[in-house]
Design an enzyme around this catalytic site. Structure first.
Site, PDB file in Angstrom:
ATOM      1  N   HIS A 141       0.866  -1.193   0.000  1.00 53.82           N
ATOM      2  CA  HIS A 141       0.000   0.000   0.000  1.00 53.82           C
ATOM      3  C   HIS A 141       0.903   1.243   0.000  1.00 53.82           C
ATOM      4  O   HIS A 141       2.027   1.194   0.521  1.00 53.82           O
ATOM      5  CB  HIS A 141      -0.851  -0.050   1.269  1.00 53.82           C
ATOM      6  CG  HIS A 141      -1.900   1.018   1.388  1.00 53.82           C
ATOM      7  ND1 HIS A 141      -1.611   2.300   1.794  1.00 53.82           N
ATOM      8  CD2 HIS A 141      -3.238   0.981   1.180  1.00 53.82           C
ATOM      9  CE1 HIS A 141      -2.736   3.000   1.829  1.00 53.82           C
ATOM     10  NE2 HIS A 141      -3.731   2.239   1.459  1.00 53.82           N
ATOM     11  N   GLN A 185      -4.468  -5.191   6.930  1.00 51.34           N
ATOM     12  CA  GLN A 185      -5.434  -6.133   6.338  1.00 51.34           C
ATOM     13  C   GLN A 185      -5.344  -7.515   6.965  1.00 51.34           C
ATOM     14  O   GLN A 185      -6.001  -8.446   6.493  1.00 51.34           O
ATOM     15  CB  GLN A 185      -5.219  -6.239   4.819  1.00 51.34           C
ATOM     16  CG  GLN A 185      -5.392  -4.945   4.067  1.00 51.34           C
ATOM     17  CD  GLN A 185      -6.834  -4.423   4.086  1.00 51.34           C
ATOM     18  OE1 GLN A 185      -7.770  -5.111   4.474  1.00 51.34           O
ATOM     19  NE2 GLN A 185      -7.007  -3.177   3.676  1.00 51.34           N
ATOM     20  N   CYS A 219      -4.783   2.510  -3.644  1.00 51.88           N
ATOM     21  CA  CYS A 219      -3.535   3.010  -3.036  1.00 51.88           C
ATOM     22  C   CYS A 219      -2.407   1.999  -3.189  1.00 51.88           C
ATOM     23  O   CYS A 219      -1.569   1.835  -2.282  1.00 51.88           O
ATOM     24  CB  CYS A 219      -3.732   3.385  -1.569  1.00 51.88           C
ATOM     25  SG  CYS A 219      -4.928   4.675  -1.324  1.00 51.88           S
ATOM     26  N   ASP A 271       3.108  -4.391   8.019  1.00 51.81           N
ATOM     27  CA  ASP A 271       1.903  -3.594   7.841  1.00 51.81           C
ATOM     28  C   ASP A 271       0.733  -4.575   7.980  1.00 51.81           C
ATOM     29  O   ASP A 271       0.432  -5.334   7.064  1.00 51.81           O
ATOM     30  CB  ASP A 271       1.936  -2.937   6.461  1.00 51.81           C
ATOM     31  CG  ASP A 271       0.617  -2.264   6.101  1.00 51.81           C
ATOM     32  OD1 ASP A 271      -0.372  -2.434   6.841  1.00 51.81           O
ATOM     33  OD2 ASP A 271       0.576  -1.591   5.056  1.00 51.81           O
ATOM     34  N   LYS A 329     -10.463  -0.529  10.287  1.00 51.09           N
ATOM     35  CA  LYS A 329     -10.584  -1.730   9.449  1.00 51.09           C
ATOM     36  C   LYS A 329     -10.910  -2.942  10.310  1.00 51.09           C
ATOM     37  O   LYS A 329     -11.054  -4.052   9.805  1.00 51.09           O
ATOM     38  CB  LYS A 329      -9.289  -1.967   8.677  1.00 51.09           C
ATOM     39  CG  LYS A 329      -8.991  -0.881   7.647  1.00 51.09           C
ATOM     40  CD  LYS A 329      -7.779  -1.227   6.841  1.00 51.09           C
ATOM     41  CE  LYS A 329      -7.194  -0.041   6.113  1.00 51.09           C
ATOM     42  NZ  LYS A 329      -8.024   0.483   5.030  1.00 51.09           N
TER      43      LYS A 329
END
Ligand code: 7TS
Length: 418
Positions: A135, A215, A376, A212, A238
């Site tokens: 991302h 997700q 993104c 990261d 999220k």
């Protein structure tokens, strides 16, 4: 309570998607005269009533500034804020409160590491390694850092399924690499990266690893001690919490040696014109009045996920993703983008030569919410030679009937453009 999909609370078995659905008020509405089918949780998930109520109760009764009042409301606000931190500690199995820094979101968490951990240590010729599927939040902070320091950003490639090659990434790591910063799960492709193996290899060369996890956290159990990552970044919105609150996990011994990211109130012990001493962890990294109600909502979201059970959530979403992939594959003219062996929660696709934005618009007319565009992750689109994709993304509250509605809407879209 009867949902628009005709299910009643009585029919919904506790701990299953139909039961989870009933907890999310936003899912029970009509959009453009159709029952809403929400397949855009990778961009932002909906909030259960327990989160909405916790934030409202805090705002109604307990709001004051934290860490600084002797009065009762300030104590209550501080307890609520710090209580949320304790919930994060247990949710991701950190070793303690000092390892959990509240930020605005994943983006700020990664910027904090780039500027506070890496920048003081970097010099020209040093390298940061990322992958092609990141991302923008895990690309641009490193580009800025490289401009500031003369360091070099090295990008590991992906293949046509959207997978990284473990051996290639390992081959990029050597003594000049000061950070391996990679997604746990790709937002555009759904690829789950082989993070444990990469972390083990990076650590054998003394290279720290940032994951990261934006997700990953809403979709699978995450244990930062088991992963042994050095930093882990994720966002409240999220994972069924509010916007504007995020988390940076960092190993205590690393955070301890890092300079503050921002200066201001709350991050200091004493301020004098001849010198300032900084507060202890994690407050050293939380300058200014924080997002207190956001933390309260995040804490309630974690409570919700703990009761749901992340293993159960992961199993449900794996079944649903398999169903979605199979159903989408049957649509004439569809091209699935992101077909890795190990995937989570996301399917990107192109429908013939219809522009993804047109697909998204036609689906919205039928009440189906998906995201379209580059997500993104422009380098991913460059790799596949496309302007963007249509992307359906899942969360615990989705069901097979959501996928059926998606497929029906896509077939209708194809007819319109035929
Ligand atoms: N990293 C990943 C893997 C993401 O998916 C996102 C947001 C971010 C970082 C940034 O998170 P933020 O909360 O700081 O904005 N991803 C998406 C998406 O896929 N669609 O909209 C936002």
């Amino acid at each position: 309570m009867t949902g628009l999909h005709g299910r009643t609370m009585a029919e919904a078995t506790p701990g299953t998607a139909p039961a989870w659905r009933t907890d999310f008020p936003a899912l029970h509405q009509e959009v453009n005269n159709h029952p809403l089918v929400y397949l855009d949780s990778a961009a932002s998930s909906q909030q259960p009533v327990s989160v909405i109520d916790a934030v409202a109760a805090y705002q109604r009764q307990d709001h004051a500034n934290v860490h600084r009042g002797v009065h009762t409301l300030s104590h209550r606000a501080t307890e609520a804020y710090e209580g949320a931190r304790d919930k994060v500690v247990s949710f991701i199995n950190a070793t303690g409160r000092s390892e959990i820094v509240f930020t605005r979101g994943t983006t700020e968490s990664i910027n904090l590491v780039a500027q506070s951990y890496c920048r003081p240590a970097l010099s020209s010729g040093d390298r940061i390694v990322i992958t092609h599927l990141e991302h923008h939040s895990n690309i641009v902070p490193w580009q800025i850092l490289c401009e500031q320091t003369g360091a070099e950003l090295v990008v590991a490639s992906i293949d046509s399924a959207g997978q990284v090659d473990l051996d290639e990434v390992k081959g990029l790591l050597d003594g000049d690499v000061c950070m391996l910063a990679i997604a746990h799960v790709s937002n555009a492709l759904g690829t789950v990266l082989p993070v444990k193996s990469l972390i083990q290899h990076a650590h054998s060369l003394d290279i720290p690893v940032l994951l990261d996890g934006a997700q990953a956290v809403p979709h699978m159990p995450v244990d930062v001690q088991d992963l042994d990552c050095d930093f882990y970044a994720f966002s409240g919105h999220k994972m069924f919490g509010p916007t504007g609150i995020g988390i940076l996990f960092g190993k205590e011994r690393l955070l301890e040696d890092m300079p503050p990211y921002q200066g201001g109130g709350d991050m200091i012990l004493e301020v004098h014109f001849d010198g300032t001493t900084y507060n202890e962890l994690p407050y050293k990294f939380e300058a200014g009045t924080p997002n207190i109600s956001g933390a309260v909502g995040l804490g309630a979201a974690i409570d919700y996920l703990q009761v749901a059970g992340m293993t159960r959530v992961a199993e449900h979403e794996a079944d649903l993703l398999a169903y979605m992939t199979a159903r989408l594959s049957d649509i004439e003219g569809i091209r699935l983008i992101g077909t890795a062996t190990n995937k989570a929660s996301v399917q990107s696709f192109m429908l013939g030569d219809i522009h993804p934005h047109d697909v998204g618009t036609i689906l919205d007319h039928q009440g189906v919410a998906i995201r379209t565009g580059h997500h993104c992750a422009m380098p991913v689109m460059d790799y596949f030679g496309i302007p963007g994709t249509a992307r359906a993304s899942l969360a615990l509250y989705n069901t097979e009937s959501d996928i059926d509605a998606l497929v029906t809407a896509l077939v209708a879209a194809r007819k319109i453009f035929a």
